[in-house]
Design a protein around this motif. Sequence first.
Motif, mmCIF file in Angstrom:
data_model
loop_
_atom_site.group_PDB
_atom_site.id
_atom_site.type_symbol
_atom_site.label_atom_id
_atom_site.label_comp_id
_atom_site.label_asym_id
_atom_site.label_seq_id
_atom_site.Cartn_x
_atom_site.Cartn_y
_atom_site.Cartn_z
ATOM 1 N N MET A 93 0.883 -1.168 -0.073
ATOM 2 C CA MET A 93 0.189 -0.150 -0.049
ATOM 3 C C MET A 93 0.883 1.247 -0.072
ATOM 4 N N THR A 94 0.347 2.180 -0.839
ATOM 5 C CA THR A 94 1.461 3.391 -0.920
ATOM 6 C C THR A 94 0.684 4.650 -0.639
ATOM 7 N N ARG A 95 -0.561 4.664 -0.709
ATOM 8 C CA ARG A 95 -1.371 6.082 -0.639
ATOM 9 C C ARG A 95 -1.014 6.487 1.055
ATOM 10 N N GLU A 96 -0.897 7.953 0.933
ATOM 11 C CA GLU A 96 -0.608 8.513 2.183
ATOM 12 C C GLU A 96 -1.784 8.936 2.913
ATOM 13 N N LEU A 97 -1.866 8.654 4.258
ATOM 14 C CA LEU A 97 -2.978 8.870 4.894
ATOM 15 C C LEU A 97 -2.462 9.506 6.170
ATOM 16 N N VAL A 98 -3.345 10.804 6.559
ATOM 17 C CA VAL A 98 -3.078 11.557 7.386
ATOM 18 C C VAL A 98 -4.042 11.175 8.543
ATOM 19 N N LEU A 99 -3.845 10.855 9.902
ATOM 20 C CA LEU A 99 -4.736 10.914 10.951
ATOM 21 C C LEU A 99 -4.771 11.982 11.516
ATOM 22 N N LYS A 100 -6.054 12.062 12.261
ATOM 23 C CA LYS A 100 -6.325 13.057 13.484
ATOM 24 C C LYS A 100 -6.281 12.370 14.860
ATOM 25 N N HIS A 101 -5.889 12.758 15.631
ATOM 26 C CA HIS A 101 -5.835 12.373 17.046
ATOM 27 C C HIS A 101 -6.825 13.017 17.857
ATOM 28 N N GLU A 102 -7.240 12.191 18.981
ATOM 29 C CA GLU A 102 -8.197 12.679 19.956
ATOM 30 C C GLU A 102 -8.008 12.280 21.065
ATOM 31 N N PHE A 103 -7.583 12.957 22.315
ATOM 32 C CA PHE A 103 -7.118 12.378 23.544
ATOM 33 C C PHE A 103 -8.718 12.442 24.150
ATOM 34 N N VAL A 104 -8.704 11.173 24.844
ATOM 35 C CA VAL A 104 -10.208 10.761 25.508
ATOM 36 C C VAL A 104 -9.986 10.060 26.908
ATOM 37 N N GLU A 105 -10.933 10.089 27.718
ATOM 38 C CA GLU A 105 -10.597 9.410 28.867
ATOM 39 C C GLU A 105 -11.242 7.836 28.423
ATOM 40 N N LEU A 160 4.066 6.046 23.126
ATOM 41 C CA LEU A 160 3.388 7.139 22.356
ATOM 42 C C LEU A 160 4.134 8.461 22.397
ATOM 43 N N ILE A 161 4.448 9.088 21.323
ATOM 44 C CA ILE A 161 5.165 10.397 21.479
ATOM 45 C C ILE A 161 4.095 11.398 20.830
ATOM 46 N N PHE A 162 4.036 12.535 21.757
ATOM 47 C CA PHE A 162 3.247 13.638 21.450
ATOM 48 C C PHE A 162 4.089 14.647 21.329
ATOM 49 N N ASP A 163 4.344 15.408 20.279
ATOM 50 C CA ASP A 163 4.969 16.581 20.309
ATOM 51 C C ASP A 163 4.501 17.902 20.516
ATOM 52 N N GLY A 164 3.186 17.935 20.967
ATOM 53 C CA GLY A 164 2.467 19.043 21.166
ATOM 54 C C GLY A 164 1.345 19.310 20.029
ATOM 55 N N LYS A 165 1.516 18.826 19.114
ATOM 56 C CA LYS A 165 0.975 18.913 17.731
ATOM 57 C C LYS A 165 0.381 17.589 17.039
ATOM 58 N N THR A 166 1.281 16.571 17.156
ATOM 59 C CA THR A 166 1.171 15.537 16.090
ATOM 60 C C THR A 166 1.627 14.259 17.145
ATOM 61 N N VAL A 167 1.049 13.067 16.848
ATOM 62 C CA VAL A 167 1.224 11.825 17.604
ATOM 63 C C VAL A 167 1.863 10.682 16.792
ATOM 64 N N SER A 168 2.853 9.989 17.397
ATOM 65 C CA SER A 168 3.522 8.812 16.525
ATOM 66 C C SER A 168 3.528 7.597 17.599
ATOM 67 N N LEU A 169 3.348 6.461 17.073
ATOM 68 C CA LEU A 169 3.588 5.225 17.859
ATOM 69 C C LEU A 169 4.790 4.419 17.629
ATOM 70 N N ARG A 202 0.895 10.819 10.456
ATOM 71 C CA ARG A 202 0.824 10.322 8.856
ATOM 72 C C ARG A 202 1.167 8.509 9.307
ATOM 73 N N VAL A 203 0.327 7.842 8.330
ATOM 74 C CA VAL A 203 0.771 6.690 8.152
ATOM 75 C C VAL A 203 1.750 6.422 7.081
ATOM 76 N N ARG A 204 2.831 5.602 7.517
ATOM 77 C CA ARG A 204 4.122 5.164 6.541
ATOM 78 C C ARG A 204 3.948 3.743 6.537
ATOM 79 N N TRP A 205 3.604 3.364 5.256
ATOM 80 C CA TRP A 205 3.410 1.736 5.066
ATOM 81 C C TRP A 205 4.688 1.146 5.202
ATOM 82 N N ALA A 206 4.749 0.055 5.592
ATOM 83 C CA ALA A 206 6.089 -0.638 5.996
ATOM 84 C C ALA A 206 5.953 -1.975 4.951
#
Length: 149
Positions: A1-13, A56-65, A86-90
């Motif tokens: 898969m090669t399409r680039e996806l941008v995710l949004k993140h939500e912090f929830v309880e 989980l890495i949160f840089d104040g704007k985006t998240v990474s796993l 962003r989703v980077r296909w492996a």
Amino acid sequence: MTRELVLKHEFVEFIPDALEQGTIYISIRFATATHLCCCGCGNKVVTPIRPTDWKLIFDGKTVSLDPSVGNWSFACQSHYWIRNDRVRWAPTWSRERIESGRIHDRYAKEDYFRASDGTTNVAIEDNAGEVEVGRPKRGFWHALKKLLP
């Protein structure tokens, strides 16, 4: 898969019952990040945030796993990184590589939770794809430490 996806993140309880495609839900209280598989198959992906699972890495704007998300139990067997929302296909992993990774993860968890007896198991894959599991040889410093009170 090669399409680039941008995710949004939500912090929830609490992780919601109904998940939206393209959103990663993060519960700090329950140390869990959850999203629908990025390939679009609709499967729910749960990534525990723990020293032996994902970071989980949160840089104040985006998240990474970290590490990558390998959905080996799903029919899609998708494999990707989530970096800066962003989703980077492996690359796809072979059955042997998946099993080797599972063995490595299992021993890493055992070692992490083992009482501090100074022993660890390791899983090492050689160039021929053979996996050897066992305890590393003890060295000079271990012998010296046993002599000290």
